[in-house]
Design an enzyme around this catalytic site. Structure first.
Site, PDB file in Angstrom:
ATOM      1  N   HIS A  64       0.956  -1.346  -0.033  1.00  0.00           N
ATOM      2  CA  HIS A  64      -0.206  -0.031   0.058  1.00  0.00           C
ATOM      3  C   HIS A  64       0.906   1.350   0.193  1.00  0.00           C
ATOM      4  CE1 HIS A  64      -3.639  -2.144   0.422  1.00  0.00           C
ATOM      5  NE2 HIS A  64      -3.591  -2.425   1.428  1.00  0.00           N
ATOM      6  N   CYS A 121      -0.271   2.238  -4.975  1.00  0.00           N
ATOM      7  CA  CYS A 121      -1.071   3.284  -5.562  1.00  0.00           C
ATOM      8  C   CYS A 121      -0.515   4.805  -5.287  1.00  0.00           C
ATOM      9  CB  CYS A 121      -2.495   3.062  -4.727  1.00  0.00           C
ATOM     10  SG  CYS A 121      -3.611   1.977  -5.452  1.00  0.00           S
TER      11      CYS A 121
END
Length: 814
Positions: free
Chosen positions: A395, A444
């Site tokens: 993440h 991301c």
């Protein structure tokens, strides 16, 4: 055909039993043999050993001759010497039998390998042996014979659930026979394929090796460079070995063979062997002709200034003083959706970078403190001229050009204080005066609205040596495909096909971006973004040329080696006479596998097994997945069964989170066994301490000073040796300990035998839950093959091999 220099122990079980029967007599038997073998003093039997031979007759199945042959085998008595002794004692029957047995010996040259395939597919198990004519084959599934399985190849087609299981092949000739190793056939579920997705992008779990670019014949002048290419597609990834006139080349271990300044000694035939764990193919054999030329005597001053030197000439000038890489993959988040692909991605990158001579530290599932400490240790490996590469899968997010990697313990509402700041790492890398800084961020890049004023990086130097490869664009998410089996992510699935190319880093990444752009499943949704100020033609394949300071190189090698010390293999002797072997392997720098197997089992014990229990507290392990018969069931992605001896069964235990060990690793080996004539099970236990293995020696759970070194590029060896990274007992010199070994943090088994708390910064804030939108229209095929993002910063992944994915979901925005 037989090799008389082999040990007696290489005889088959049946052959040894037959010889023992012939020698179990008083007139011309084992006592006479024991006297004759004393020609060689090392084979002399003591009085106690002769008594033990005699006592074998008290056992219903005991054999004095068999006991004597085993003692001779332990002392490496050869078949030739045994034959000499049998002839000298005039035991013609035994001598004749031994001669016939050895001359008709056969051995298995191709072992069957584990196979994973989809239902309805085709699996071929191969077992080939060399030996006398008229050898017979018989395949077994477990203990049952396979009907029609009487040849060297067993074809299972179409594959059904009844075919799943363990297979073994028996090769026999007359009374003699040998068994192959076990091969596990496993059926994996096929989730279908999306429209327009090429199968070459996402190969099945086990596929062959296919050469897509063959080397070509060349005519080269003396002094010029020779470049031969051989590129293959394979799953698992292919390895390469080049041959010149049928002789292997020590430096030819990548897809491109480059000789910078050829001579007439380089002429001849070249070919490349391409292989992986399951298959092997050879390239075309090509002829290279070396013509006389004057270029070898030409100086650069004589070359036209307007002429552009060839790429080979350009790259030959550039080198690295060393290459180091830190690979981090976070999957099991405490407060966010877990990810699937980082384990496969880190493992794949580890293997590829190691082939490019990188010193690699590979770590999974790190909390905030461990990530910071790992980066600090990584920076100690950097110095003037070094190539540094940092890869992160997990993440992440990006605010105003600043990228942040999220640790597994980040709170649900996290800010930059809870994450690792990429630009700060870059600034610290620049202080080390590296020649190349490569960041590959597989995460991301959506904005985090919980962050207020973003941190401001310090003044960056103008170094022209920075390359950023982002798995996705600004303010966009990265995706992973979830299937039944774990696999590489989208970014790595394309990167692994290019990373070995002998090209400038930016050129290589541009080609990866083009490959991703041709994939229907991600077109318009995820695209690789490249940022770089690299002014020189530096490539990951550049050679390493040591710096002029051997102390610096030695210190850097020591620092890397500390994180890769494996315990040494050891044999445990129990009171009942059972010998248990412990073996150790590094799957990652913080994940170790322990292998146990029974080496010696007394005849009066009917069955026994050895299990590991009572591990040191702090390890991340699932007891239900310990002591498993294969690595897959133990949670490992590595097909390491083929790297271990297969004659005896064993058990695997996988230890995760070694970085959280605060003290030496200790566990108990519990032996359970039954005697032949007793039903009651007996237990024995031994406690084993193996020190602090692999990365646990670096104590990553302890805080580090953020800048414990100066901006100078030179190593201060005194301060280096007293850095917090050195465990107690390690000084500036690395002792060649008899109880430790350096193990690769990948698939290598090491038979060298040898040894949390997390500081979690937190700050209150708003709940950081991204909006999730279902987009079923993205896929027209049935069933769909959706991509998923993880909350707050998914990272790109696509199915490939060896992992278990959850069922596919539709797109979810970060």
């Amino acid at each position: 055909m037989g090799d008389w220099n082999l040990s007696i122990g290489t005889l088959s079980e049946g052959a040894q039993s037959r010889l023992a029967d012939m020698l179990d007599n008083a007139k011309c038997g084992w006592r006479q043999l024991a006297n004759v073998v004393t020609e060689e003093p090392r084979f002399r039997c003591s009085e106690n050993e002769m008594t033990s031979c005699s006592l074998q007759v008290l056992s219903p199945t005991g054999s004095p001759s068999r006991y004597l042959l085993e003692r001779l085998s332990e002392r490496s008595c050869t078949l030739a010497f045994l034959l000499h002794c049998l002839k000298k004692m005039e035991h013609h029957e035994a001598a004749q039998y031994l001669t016939a047995n050895v001359m008709e010996r056969f051995q298995i040259t191709v072992q069957p390998q584990a196979q994973h395939a989809t239902e309805g597919g085709r699996v071929v198990l191969v077992c080939k042996a060399i030996g006398p004519a008229a050898m017979g084959y018989q395949w077994f599934r477990g203990k049952e014979e396979v009907l029609g399985g009487s040849g060297p190849e067993l074809v299972l087609c179409p594959l059904t659930p009844t075919h799943q299981g363990h297979y073994i092949c028996r090769v026999n000739h007359g009374e003699n026979f040998i068994f192959s190793q076990w091969a596990h056939v496993r059926i994996v579920r096929s989730a279908g394929s999306s429209t327009g997705v090429s199968s070459s992008f996402f190969p099945p779990s086990v596929s062959g090796v296919r050469i897509v670019r063959q080397p070509r014949p060349q005519v080269v002048a003396e002094g010029d460079s020779l470049c031969l290419d051989c590129f293959a597609e394979a799953n698992p990834p292919p390895q390469y070995q080049w041959y010149h006139n049928k002789q292997s080349m020590p430096t030819g271990k990548i897809s491109t063979l480059r000789i910078l300044c050829v001579t007439t000694a380089d002429r001849g035939m070249y070919s490349c062997r391409v292989f992986n764990l399951y298959h092997e193919v050879w390239s075309d054999q090509v002829h290279v002709k070396i013509d006389p030329g004057s270029s070898i005597d030409a100086s650069w001053d004589e070359i036209d200034a307007a002429a552009t030197p060839s790429p080979a000439r350009q790259i030959s000038k550039l080198y690295a003083t060393d290459k180091v890489a830190l690979l981090m993959g976070n999957m099991n988040y405490l407060h966010h959706r877990p990810l699937r692909a980082p384990m496969a991605d880190v493992h794949e990158m580890t293997n590829l970078l190691r082939q490019l001579d990188f010193k690699v530290v590979s770590l999974l599932d790190l909390n905030w403190q461990e990530m910071h400490s790992a980066v600090t240790e990584f920076l100690l490996l950097l110095d003037r001229g070094v190539y540094g590469l940092l890869y992160f899968a997990g993440h992440g997010y990006e605010n105003y050009g600043n990228s942040f990697m999220v640790p597994i313990d980040a709170p649900a509402s996290y800010t930059s204080e809870n994450c690792l700041w990429v630009q700060d790492v870059l600034q610290r890398m620049q202080e080390r005066e590296t020649s190349l800084n490569v960041f590959l961020l597989d995460m991301c890049r959506k904005r985090n609205l919980n962050d207020g004023v973003p941190p401001q990086p310090g003044q960056l130097k103008v170094t022209a040596n920075i390359v950023f490869g982002y798995a996705t664009c600004v303010d966009a998410e990265a995706f992973e495909v979830n299937k039944d089996d774990l696999s590489n992510g989208i970014f790595i699935n394309f990167l692994k096909q290019r990373v070995m190319e002998d090209e400038k880093v930016t050129v290589m990444l541009d080609r990866v971006a083009e490959d991703m752009g041709r994939c229907e499943i991600t077109r318009g949704r995820q695209a690789l973004e490249l940022r770089s100020n690299l002014s020189e033609r530096r490539a990951l394949t550049d050679r390493i040329q040591s710096s002029g300071c051997p102390e610096t190189t030695s210190a850097r090698n020591l620092q890397w080696a500390i994180a890769h010390v494996l315990p040494k293999s050891r044999n445990l002797q129990f009171d009942c006479g059972v010998t248990v072997q412990l073996g150790f392997a590094a799957e990652f720098s913080n994940i170790m596998i322990i292998y146990t197997r029974i080496l010696e089992n007394p005849k009066d014990i009917a069955s026994c097994s050895a299990h590991l229990t009572d591990f040191t507290e702090g390890l991340d392990m699932d007891l239900k997945m310990s002591n498993q018969e294969n690595l897959l069931d133990a949670g490992s992605l590595l097909p390491m069964e083929i790297l271990l001896p297969a004659e005896l069964p064993g058990l695997y235990t996988r230890l995760k989170g070694l970085q959280r060990l605060t003290k030496e690793l200790t566990f108990t080996v519990c032996l359970q066994y039954k005697y032949t004539n007793l039903d009651e099970e007996v237990h024995e236990r031994q406690t084993v301490t193996v020190g602090k293995p692999l990365v646990s020696k670096l104590n990553l759970h302890e805080p580090r000073l953020p800048r414990s070194y100066s901006a100078s590029s030179s190593f201060d060896l005194h301060s280096f040796s007293h850095s917090s990274s050195f465990p107690e007992g390690f000084g500036p010199s690395f002792p060649a300990s008899e109880t430790s070994s350096i193990g690769s943090a990948s698939t290598t088994w090491s038979y060298y035998s040898q040894p949390g708390l997390s500081a979690t910064p937190s700050s209150p804030g708003k709940l950081n839950l991204p909006v999730e939108d279902d987009s079923p229209e993205l896929f027209d095929s049935d069933p769909p093959q959706p991509l998923t993002t993880s909350k707050s910063l998914p990272h790109g992944q696509v199915e490939d091999l060896t992992y278990r994915f959850s069922n596919m979901h539709n797109f979810h925005s970060c």
